[in-house]
Design an enzyme around this catalytic site. Structure first.
Site, short mmCIF file in Angstrom:
data_model
loop_
_atom_site.label_atom_id
_atom_site.label_comp_id
_atom_site.label_asym_id
_atom_site.label_seq_id
_atom_site.Cartn_x
_atom_site.Cartn_y
_atom_site.Cartn_z
N ARG A 142 0.84 -1.20 0.00
CA ARG A 142 0.00 0.00 0.00
C ARG A 142 0.87 1.24 0.00
O ARG A 142 2.01 1.22 0.45
CB ARG A 142 -0.88 0.03 1.24
N ARG A 187 3.17 4.08 -16.14
CA ARG A 187 3.51 3.73 -17.53
C ARG A 187 4.82 4.40 -17.94
O ARG A 187 5.69 3.78 -18.54
CB ARG A 187 2.40 4.16 -18.49
N CYS A 212 -7.35 2.86 -12.60
CA CYS A 212 -7.59 4.03 -11.75
C CYS A 212 -9.06 4.05 -11.35
O CYS A 212 -9.93 3.69 -12.13
CB CYS A 212 -7.26 5.32 -12.50
N GLU A 263 -11.81 7.57 -5.10
CA GLU A 263 -12.13 7.32 -3.70
C GLU A 263 -13.53 7.86 -3.42
O GLU A 263 -13.98 8.79 -4.09
CB GLU A 263 -11.13 8.03 -2.78
N ARG A 297 -3.81 7.09 -3.84
CA ARG A 297 -3.44 5.86 -3.13
C ARG A 297 -3.12 4.79 -4.16
O ARG A 297 -3.62 4.83 -5.28
CB ARG A 297 -4.60 5.39 -2.26
N TYR A 355 3.94 6.05 2.61
CA TYR A 355 3.01 7.18 2.71
C TYR A 355 3.85 8.45 2.71
O TYR A 355 4.72 8.63 3.56
CB TYR A 355 2.16 7.07 3.97
N ARG A 414 -1.88 6.83 7.75
CA ARG A 414 -1.48 5.57 8.38
C ARG A 414 -0.21 5.78 9.20
O ARG A 414 0.85 5.27 8.86
CB ARG A 414 -1.26 4.49 7.33
#
Length: 119
Positions: free
Chosen positions: A6, A62, A73, A76, A88, A106, A114
């Site tokens: 993540r 890419r 893609c 959210e 994210r 992050y 997080r």
């Protein structure tokens, strides 16, 4: 083994250049910290907050050489009070590293998302 990695980055502004720069930094950090090559990557899901519409985050991957890696893609959900301008990613990778050795990344303001696993 297949593992999920993540990561997230807060983008400075909703411009094509800022989105590509931020996502390039994020993807590069994920790959370097986990000692991955594009051959190790099975797929990557990118999401962005609804306030980012100037470019697809996958384009940055890419441009980094993810030519034969499936990328997608999505947006959210628009949660009131959520951190703005965030991209994210969740990368599915092949690695022998145990789960506890996976480095989730992050960056910038996204570290607030997080604090428990941000590097």
């Amino acid at each position: 083994m297949v593992r999920a990695v993540r990561g997230a980055v807060q983008i400075d502004a909703d411009t094509r250049e800022a989105v590509l720069a931020g996502v390039t930094e994020l993807v590069t950090e994920v790959m370097e910290r986990n000692r991955l090559t594009t051959d190790d990557v099975i797929s990557v899901i990118f999401t962005s907050t609804p306030d980012l519409t100037s470019e697809f985050p996958a384009l940055a991957a890419r441009k980094l050489g993810f030519h034969d890696v499936p990328l997608i893609c999505a947006s959210e959900i628009d949660v009131p009070g959520a951190l703005p301008r965030v991209v994210r990613l969740m990368a599915h990778v092949e690695t022998d590293r145990p789960r506890q050795e996976i480095q989730h990344v992050y960056l910038k303001g996204a570290t607030a998302l997080r604090m428990d696993i941000a590097q």
